[in-house]
Each structure stands twice: as structure tokens, then as C-alpha cells.
Design a protein around this motif. Sequence first.
Motif, PDB file in Angstrom:
ATOM      1  N   GLN A 130       4.400   1.582 -12.151  1.00  0.00           N
ATOM      2  CA  GLN A 130       4.832   0.303 -12.703  1.00  0.00           C
ATOM      3  C   GLN A 130       3.990  -0.087 -13.915  1.00  0.00           C
ATOM      4  OE1 GLN A 130       4.731  -1.506  -8.548  1.00  0.00           O
ATOM      5  NE2 GLN A 130       6.344  -2.736  -9.478  1.00  0.00           N
TER       6      GLN A 130
ATOM      7  N   ARG B 266      -9.345   5.134  -1.996  1.00  0.00           N
ATOM      8  CA  ARG B 266      -8.185   5.621  -2.749  1.00  0.00           C
ATOM      9  C   ARG B 266      -7.953   7.116  -2.567  1.00  0.00           C
ATOM     10  NH1 ARG B 266      -7.120   2.172  -8.258  1.00  0.00           N
ATOM     11  NH2 ARG B 266      -7.266   0.112  -7.305  1.00  0.00           N
TER      12      ARG B 266
ATOM     13  N   LYS C  30       1.649  -3.983   3.256  1.00  0.00           N
ATOM     14  CA  LYS C  30       1.768  -4.035   1.796  1.00  0.00           C
ATOM     15  C   LYS C  30       1.150  -2.806   1.128  1.00  0.00           C
ATOM     16  CE  LYS C  30       1.832  -9.102   1.543  1.00  0.00           C
ATOM     17  NZ  LYS C  30       1.163 -10.314   1.013  1.00  0.00           N
ATOM     18  N   THR C  31       0.029  -2.311   1.671  1.00  0.00           N
ATOM     19  CA  THR C  31      -0.648  -1.150   1.080  1.00  0.00           C
ATOM     20  C   THR C  31      -0.983  -0.157   2.189  1.00  0.00           C
ATOM     21  OG1 THR C  31      -2.744  -2.402   1.211  1.00  0.00           O
ATOM     22  CG2 THR C  31      -1.613  -2.364  -0.918  1.00  0.00           C
TER      23      THR C  31
ATOM     24  N   ASN D 134      -0.469   0.803  -8.361  1.00  0.00           N
ATOM     25  CA  ASN D 134       0.918   1.101  -8.729  1.00  0.00           C
ATOM     26  C   ASN D 134       0.979   1.597 -10.174  1.00  0.00           C
ATOM     27  OD1 ASN D 134       1.972   0.147  -6.212  1.00  0.00           O
ATOM     28  ND2 ASN D 134       1.726  -1.952  -6.950  1.00  0.00           N
TER      29      ASN D 134
ATOM     30  N   ARG E 195       2.262  13.807  -7.051  1.00  0.00           N
ATOM     31  CA  ARG E 195       3.395  12.893  -7.235  1.00  0.00           C
ATOM     32  C   ARG E 195       4.608  13.660  -7.754  1.00  0.00           C
ATOM     33  NH1 ARG E 195       1.289   7.551  -7.143  1.00  0.00           N
ATOM     34  NH2 ARG E 195      -0.973   7.518  -7.261  1.00  0.00           N
TER      35      ARG E 195
ATOM     36  N   GLU F 219       2.348 -12.368 -11.111  1.00  0.00           N
ATOM     37  CA  GLU F 219       3.249 -11.263 -11.444  1.00  0.00           C
ATOM     38  C   GLU F 219       4.597 -11.780 -11.946  1.00  0.00           C
ATOM     39  OE1 GLU F 219       5.247  -7.301  -9.315  1.00  0.00           O
ATOM     40  OE2 GLU F 219       4.080  -8.736  -8.135  1.00  0.00           O
TER      41      GLU F 219
ATOM     42  N   TYR G 116      -0.920  -4.085 -12.097  1.00  0.00           N
ATOM     43  CA  TYR G 116      -0.286  -2.980 -11.377  1.00  0.00           C
ATOM     44  C   TYR G 116      -1.280  -1.836 -11.148  1.00  0.00           C
ATOM     45  CZ  TYR G 116       4.380  -5.056 -11.849  1.00  0.00           C
ATOM     46  OH  TYR G 116       5.480  -5.881 -11.747  1.00  0.00           O
ATOM     47  N   ASN G 117      -2.095  -1.524 -12.137  1.00  0.00           N
ATOM     48  CA  ASN G 117      -3.107  -0.478 -11.938  1.00  0.00           C
ATOM     49  C   ASN G 117      -4.083  -0.866 -10.835  1.00  0.00           C
ATOM     50  OD1 ASN G 117      -2.506   1.710 -13.666  1.00  0.00           O
ATOM     51  ND2 ASN G 117      -3.299   0.618 -15.436  1.00  0.00           N
TER      52      ASN G 117
END
Length: 607
Positions: A128, A525, A377-378, A125, A607, A96, A120-121
Amino acid sequence: MSEITPTLLDAMRRISALLQAGSFRAAHDQLEAIVAANPEFVEGLRLFAGTKQALGDPQAAETLLRRALTIDPSWTPTLATLAELLLNSGRGSEAEALLQRAVAGAPPYPRAALLLARYYNDMGNPGQALAVAAPLCTSGKADAELAAQHIAALNALGRQDEAVAGYRALAAAAPDNLGLAHALAMALNAANQHDEAVAVAQRALSRGYRSAALSNTYARSLIVQGALDRAETVLHECVNIDPRQLDAQNNLAQLIWMRTGDLRQAIVPLDRALHAFGNEDALWAAKAAILQGGGDPQAAYACLAERVSRPQSPPMLLVRAGLAALEFDSARALDLAERALRALPDNAAARTLLVAAQLGVGDARAALPHCEVLLAKTPDDQYLISLQTIAWRLLGDPRYEILCDYKNLIFPIHLQAPPQWADLAGFMADLRVSLNRLHDPNGHPLLFQSLRHGTETTQDLSRSSDPVIQALFKSFAEPIDEYLRRVGHGTDPLRRRNNGAWMFNGSWSVRLRTSGHHRSHVHPRGWISSACYVALPERMNDARTDEGILTFGQPSMPTTPALAAEYSVRPEVGMLVLFPSYFWHGTVPFSSNQPRLTVAFDAVPAR
């Protein structure tokens, strides 16, 4: 920096032709001589590293790339190439930083933007990813791969219509730019507008725009349309153009499996690609994933066994082999996970495999700290949450009962008939007709899915143009709103995301036949998951049998000790069941000539 002489330029042209033809050994040998004679030639070092990687020596490739960066730290192609090597070995955080430098460099290097947006996908994210991809894509300067990441990010953000409108305008403004036509076809696919996507792709192909990526996009639309013969022909053409087109290889294997149920036949195209590109770890990993997705984890492990026995095996291949071993030998999976994590201490996939394997061998206490690292982190990864709940359950930790409060977090409700129908029975009858049109009567289950002995639709039903299916999804809104009101607010993974607003994040229909069932699974997800029952075998009305019921609490992977389901719901036609996506859930097989027809969706916070 070496001076580029006419002789050197001619040599590089010849090497470029060799690389395009896949003649990596010949290119390697010529580049070796060029680099020896021109040790400061950065582009020569970069390409030499590429041949090292193609021939199975990623460590040597990394050494050469770092040497090239020492000579010219700002050369964006080298930054991107090293980052891609690191990504392929699971070192995302290192990659990254390099990609951010390459994207900010001058001149802009589109490959770096592609790799960073994809990263990022993949990491969940999309905001981003959109920030990286949009500048090139909205100006019409992106290739199809970067456009695909741009569209994926917009899709994840619920902005599919924006993607279609944007690429429609770009394609109209530059009608001779067939790459933009391809991008429009991808956007239409993502928005479930498959008929127009087929037409756009066909026009581009008829004008001579030939690429493996366009053929793959075209084939995906054909599959949704049910034109399976044509789709298979197109996918074969696609992998002949580019045998290393992994998405096309996966789509072709999926299609062959759906049509034949023959796993060996499904991997024939991949075996051909491996015959030509035997050192391509990504192709080996794809083959293993297909074998495991088709229900043969031991064959999946066997195809990688020789490669992962090597001392310097690529860590991500160790993880892929470990995922297969996890289904039948937790101790072997644990060894592979530990080896991968030693090589890549920060790699999430290796650590996740480690947790699952530790649960398999009965070491739940050791698994918990790793769960905490991963969730830091997630925190919204539903699979990680589910692993943590297993560990708590094995240890008798009271936190399990709080997160897996089945009685209060599972919400069965009978739908109301939409206004256009006199009663629910009439609506369900019409819905059965609409859904049955989407199921192949002779098809087999999709690969990589939980269902056995049945079929699953391939389009996002929440974006269907069928008025009956549209009415169904409108009827889901009030139950979802009521569910959110009932669960309320809190600090746990379900309640802390409850802002009262939601959106669909994927939807499908499943038709099970006799012996059909879902293996226990979670929806990584998602946030809220569901099952809506449209048709059920009469046998399931008998309260004396558990056939076909929806069960909760039994993990998919082996654990020590084994864990059984703890809660169940008996389905009824017209019932919608809502529950957290981290709940392990599956169904009990049934015996009947009558099908079990359902619709399911995931919802996430808007979102």
C-alpha cells in the motif's frame, strides 16, 4: 473564505519567517490577531493550529483544524495537517481516512502522500505504501522524505535493485536535480552499496545541496564504511541544521554510544535540541528511547515522569513512558497503558503495552482478549504472538505446547562447506577473517538491541559483496528449505505462511566478549530466525557448564509468576539453528578471553 489582501499576504510572509526560525510564540500571537480579524481564513487557521501544537496544546490545534475543514472540507493542506496531528497522537485509523482524501484531492499534496506512505510502511503494509508513493516518485516529483518511503517499501518487498535502477535513471535524466541524487544515495544505502552511496552524497554536497536529510544519509553510509570520525562530524552538522531531525538525532546518539559506551554523552545533542524545543514531545520520546535502549529504563521513565503526570498527557508519550516502566514496575506500566487506551481505544501500541503489563502483574486471563484483538489486525506480528504464548503458559493452556513445541520447531543442523572450500573448518576460518573486519574491536553494543558486552555489525550481510559472506548465505538455502519441509503446513502462525518460498529479511553478525550475552527477545518482523556459530570459546565445549548456550522460553519482561527458559541448544562451530521468530530466545553469559562470533538472519515468505 477570506480574501487574501496585500496586507494579509505581507503579514503571512512575516509569520512564515517566524515559523522557520522556530519563534512559535511570536507567530502564535500574530496569527491569533489575523484569525480574529479573518475568521474564514483557512490557511491562517491551519498555521495557527500549528503554533498551538508547537506550544504544547494539541487539543486546541485539533479544534482549529476541524474548524478550518468545516469552512473548506477539500483543502488538502488542512487535511494533511490534521492527519499528522492524529498520527502523532496514535489515532492512525482516523488519520488514514483524511490522508486518503488529501492524496486524492486536487491539486495533489505531496506531504499527504508522504504521511500516508510512512503510515503504511510503519504498519507493515509496503504494498500500500508503494501504491501511494510510486506515482510521484517514479515521475521524479517527490522530495527526499517521500523517496525514502518509496525505497523502504521496495526494500520490504525485496525489490532493492529496482529502487537503485529507477533512481539511477531519474538522476541521470536530470543531473541538476540534486534531490534525485539524494534519493539515489538512499536507494544505494538500502541495497548495501555503501561505497557508491557515499560518492553520490559527496557529489551532491559539493555542489551546494545542503539538507539535514542528505547529511544523515551520507553519515549512515560512512558508519557502515567504518569512517566513524567523519560520520560523527557530519551528524553533528546535521542536527545543527535541524535539531528536530529525529533520525539524525537517533543515529548520532547511537554512534556516540557505540564509540564511548557513555549514555550521558550520547544524549547531549538531544538535550541541546530540547533546550530550544522543549515542547516537542517527539524529542522527549526519542531521549527516553535512547536511555532505555542503553540499558537505563529508570532514567528513561524519569525523563518523562513530569510530562506524563499531566492530566492531558499525549497518549503516545504515556506509551513511551510505559515501555520504560515495564522493565521495573509492571503496575506503573499498567496504569500508563490504561490511560493511553482510554484516550485512544483503537491504538495498537497502547493495547500491546497493556497486554505486557497485565502479564507482569499476573493477570494473564485479562490479557488474552486484547491479544486476540491485536492479532486480528496484524496476525503475523511475532511479538504479539509471543505475548499470547506467555499468557497461555501462565494459564496452563495446552495451546502453548502446540505453538512452542521446542523439540520439533527448533532445527539445529551442521552446514556443509561451500564447493570452493575443502572442508568446513577452512571455510569457518576464512569467514572469521571476513566478519572480524566488520566489527569495531573497541566498540560497544548497538542501542535498542538485545546483546550485552559485544558488538553488532550495521550492514545487511545477506547483500554483502564479500565472496566468503556470499558463500555463507548460499549455504543457508538448503537448511531453510529442509526446515520448511519438516515443519510442513497447518493453521498455526509458522505453518500457515509456509508456501515453500522465502527471502532474507535482515542479517547481521554479533561478536560477544567475556560476560557477553543476549537478553531474551523475539524478532517482531521475522518468520524464521536463526543463529549460525562461526567461533566459540573453548570453555563452551565443556558439557558441564551452561555458559554461552542458546536458551528458549524465558520472556524479556517481568511476569507473575516469573518464567524460566524451558529448552536449550549447545552451540558448535559450523552449526546453524533455525526456529520460529516468535520464540523467546537468549544466551547464557560466558567467561573467556576468546570471542563468541555468530551470524544471524530473519527470513520471511517470499511475496
